[in-house]
Design an enzyme around this catalytic site. Structure first.
Site, short mmCIF file in Angstrom:
data_model
loop_
_atom_site.label_atom_id
_atom_site.label_comp_id
_atom_site.label_asym_id
_atom_site.label_seq_id
_atom_site.Cartn_x
_atom_site.Cartn_y
_atom_site.Cartn_z
N GLU A 77 0.83 -1.21 0.00
CA GLU A 77 0.00 0.00 0.00
C GLU A 77 0.86 1.26 0.00
OE1 GLU A 77 -3.00 -0.29 -0.75
OE2 GLU A 77 -3.02 -2.46 -0.48
N HIS A 129 1.69 7.67 -6.24
CA HIS A 129 0.92 8.91 -6.25
C HIS A 129 1.83 10.12 -6.14
CE1 HIS A 129 -2.16 11.72 -4.20
NE2 HIS A 129 -2.35 11.75 -5.49
#
Length: 237
Positions: A110, A117
């Protein structure tokens, strides 16, 4: 499924295009078994250096300058995800508090999305831009497809298939996003000394099993689209 008769009220017969979905069904079942058995197995293997999933995530995020990304614990099993809109990494309880190989590997994965991003990783941006389209398409495509099945108005079936294609594209774009996040995760786990060499191999097994579910989803979507196109072509004939 093909229909025969008049005015859309005809009878049904066996649809040979259903055979296209058999490989997808088998792959999906195998993927579910693989991810369940592998994650459960390594939930029971403690990482030697004692990092929890939350410790792992915070160390990786901070090492990459992502101090502004918060970590939260959420309910559910393996419900872990990164929310790019609010810059929050959410970890399920077993991952957040656990010190297992699965906990560490999933948390690192994650974090891989958070790093993507931050770096403007193109496939992630494309997938994010597709979300509102797919949300609409997923709710409307099968409604239109079913209307197309039960009426003689082929335009409904065509529009439904077009909308369904957006979901297929989403599944395809998801593959490089997930594989890249896992690659980044393994790099971070190694470079930051969170796991040892043997545990890196174990972490890879966890991430590969999880990735198989995305492969199965993509294969299923592609074969379903192919099946719908064959049905539409048979109706036109």
């Amino acid at each position: 499924m093909p229909m025969y008769g008049y005015g859309g009220l005809g009878y049904y017969r066996f649809d040979p295009t259903m055979f296209l979905l058999i490989p997808a069904i088998l792959l999906t079942l195998y993927a579910q078994y693989k991810v369940s058995s592998t994650t459960n197995r390594f939930f029971n293997v403690r990482a030697n250096r004692g990092y929890t999933g939350e410790d792992t995530a915070r160390k990786i995020l901070d090492s990459n300058g992502l101090y502004n990304v918060r970590i939260e614990m959420v309910g559910g099993r393996l419900s872990d995800h990164y929310d790019p809109r609010s810059k929050v990494l959410r970890l399920s309880q077993d991952v957040y508090s656990g010190t297992s190989i699965t906990s560490v590997a999933v948390a690192a994965h994650e974090c891989g999305h958070a790093i993507q991003h931050a770096h403007g990783y193109a496939p992630l941006n494309i997938r994010s831009s597709l979300v509102p389209v797919v949300n609409f398409a997923s709710s409307m495509s099968w409604i239109l497809i079913m209307i197309g099945f039960f009426t003689t108005r082929g335009i409904f079936l065509q529009i439904g298939i077009l909308l369904f294609s957006a979901s297929v594209l989403f599944q395809i774009v998801t593959l490089p996003v997930e594989f890249n996040a896992s690659s980044r995760a393994l790099t971070q786990l190694t470079s930051l000394g969170i796991v040892d060499d043997r545990e890196v191999r174990q972490s890879r097994k966890v991430l590969q099993a999880a990735a198989l579910t995305y492969v199965a989803a993509a294969v299923t979507a592609i074969l379903q689209l192919l099946r719908l196109l064959m049905i539409a072509n048979n109706r036109d004939d």
